[in-house]
Structure formats: structure tokens, C-alpha cells
Design an enzyme around this catalytic site. Structure first.
Site, mmCIF file in Angstrom:
data_model
loop_
_atom_site.group_PDB
_atom_site.id
_atom_site.type_symbol
_atom_site.label_atom_id
_atom_site.label_comp_id
_atom_site.label_asym_id
_atom_site.label_seq_id
_atom_site.Cartn_x
_atom_site.Cartn_y
_atom_site.Cartn_z
ATOM 1 N N ARG A 188 -2.881 -16.622 -26.508
ATOM 2 C CA ARG A 188 -3.339 -15.445 -27.249
ATOM 3 C C ARG A 188 -3.906 -14.389 -26.310
ATOM 4 O O ARG A 188 -4.480 -14.717 -25.267
ATOM 5 C CB ARG A 188 -4.475 -15.799 -28.226
ATOM 6 N N HIS B 93 -5.904 -11.779 -36.288
ATOM 7 C CA HIS B 93 -7.029 -12.137 -37.145
ATOM 8 C C HIS B 93 -8.286 -12.291 -36.300
ATOM 9 O O HIS B 93 -8.233 -12.297 -35.078
ATOM 10 C CB HIS B 93 -6.746 -13.388 -37.993
ATOM 11 N N PHE C 142 -10.033 -23.304 -27.740
ATOM 12 C CA PHE C 142 -9.340 -22.564 -26.703
ATOM 13 C C PHE C 142 -10.011 -22.770 -25.350
ATOM 14 O O PHE C 142 -11.200 -23.079 -25.291
ATOM 15 C CB PHE C 142 -9.380 -21.048 -26.998
ATOM 16 N N GLU D 66 -7.571 -11.855 -32.326
ATOM 17 C CA GLU D 66 -6.651 -12.594 -31.462
ATOM 18 C C GLU D 66 -5.229 -12.355 -31.937
ATOM 19 O O GLU D 66 -4.979 -12.159 -33.130
ATOM 20 C CB GLU D 66 -6.970 -14.085 -31.439
ATOM 21 N N HIS E 117 -4.595 -22.625 -26.281
ATOM 22 C CA HIS E 117 -4.908 -23.958 -26.808
ATOM 23 C C HIS E 117 -4.520 -25.033 -25.787
ATOM 24 O O HIS E 117 -5.016 -26.156 -25.867
ATOM 25 C CB HIS E 117 -4.145 -24.227 -28.113
ATOM 26 N N TYR F 234 -1.623 -12.960 -38.161
ATOM 27 C CA TYR F 234 -2.055 -12.323 -36.919
ATOM 28 C C TYR F 234 -1.842 -10.821 -36.967
ATOM 29 O O TYR F 234 -0.861 -10.368 -37.531
ATOM 30 C CB TYR F 234 -1.250 -12.901 -35.738
#
Length: 133
Positions: free
Chosen positions: A103, A67, A126, A85, A118, A65
Site C-alpha cells: 500500500r 480507505h 503492516f 491507504e 502485509h 480503496y
């Protein structure tokens, strides 16, 4: 002579109104992802941390991250992509380890796009947090 002074003053006033005085800065509001509430300060901290990593060509954690976020879910973000994110945490900012479910999403200019989670989504998909369409 009086007409000239009034005309000059009016011209100055109109010019001042037409000239931009400052750039508007977007403010991120608080959000709720599943049962997790994040203040605007927490949202901004995650956004800043993620964008700093991105701008410096760095990634952290096993998920590398920040990414690319491809927006397969089709969210209608208020800024255009491409998107990145980055995890948002309830305590502190993400520096590695388990990213959790939540995120922040930002574009490659560092503009906040929204918050996603999630939690409540099927598979690795998501859903939007409050305020994300």
C-alpha cells in the site's frame, strides 16, 4: 546620489531573497515492499490514483480503496494524518480486484506519507517498506 542607488539595489536584493519564489513539491522515492520493488514513478502513480479517488469521493475494489488507515502500528510518517491507504501494484495502477499486500499511505491533503506491506507482518498488520519508519 550613489548611496541611494546602492541602498535601493541592496533593499531589492534582500526583498527578493525573503520572498518565496515557488512552493517545494515533495518527491516520492522508490521503495521495496517485501520482494517487490517500486520505482518512484510507480509510487507516484499509486498515490495519484488513490488521491484522485479520495478527492472525488470514490472507492474501488472489494476493500473499498482508498480507505482510512488508522496507523495502529505507530509509523512515524513525515506528514500528519488523517491517513488513507491505497494498493500499489507491480504493473499498472489498482482499479479493483485483489489489492495484493502493498500500500501507499497519504494524508487527506494528498501528501505522501509512506509505503507499507502485509508481507512479513503478523495477522492483518503492516510493516514498513524501505524508507518507512
Amino acid at each position: 546620489m550613489r548611496f541611494s542607488i546602492v541602498s535601493s539595489a541592496l533593499l531589492f536584493a534582500v526583498s527578493a531573497l525573503a520572498a518565496p519564489t515557488s512552493e517545494l513539491v515533495a518527491r516520492q522515492s522508490s521503495t521495496t515492499c517485501g520482494n517487490n520493488y517500486y520505482s518512484s514513478g510507480q509510487v507516484n502513480a499509486a498515490l495519484n490514483q488513490g488521491y484522485n479517488y479520495y478527492a472525488n469521493g470514490q472507492q474501488v475494489g472489494s476493500g473499498d480503496y482508498p480507505h482510512t488507515y488508522n496507523n495502529y502500528e505507530g509509523f512515524d510518517f513525515p506528514v500528519s494524518g488523517p491517513y488513507q491507504e491505497f494498493p500499489i501494484k507491480e504493473s499498472g495502477v489498482y482499479t479493483g480486484g485483489s489489492p495484493g499486500a502493498d500500500r501507499v499511505v497519504f494524508n487527506t491533503d494528498g501528501d505522501y506519507a509512506g509505503a507499507i506491506t502485509h508481507t512479513g507482518a503478523s495477522g492483518n498488520n503492516f510493516v514498513g517498506c524501505s524508507g518507512t519508519n
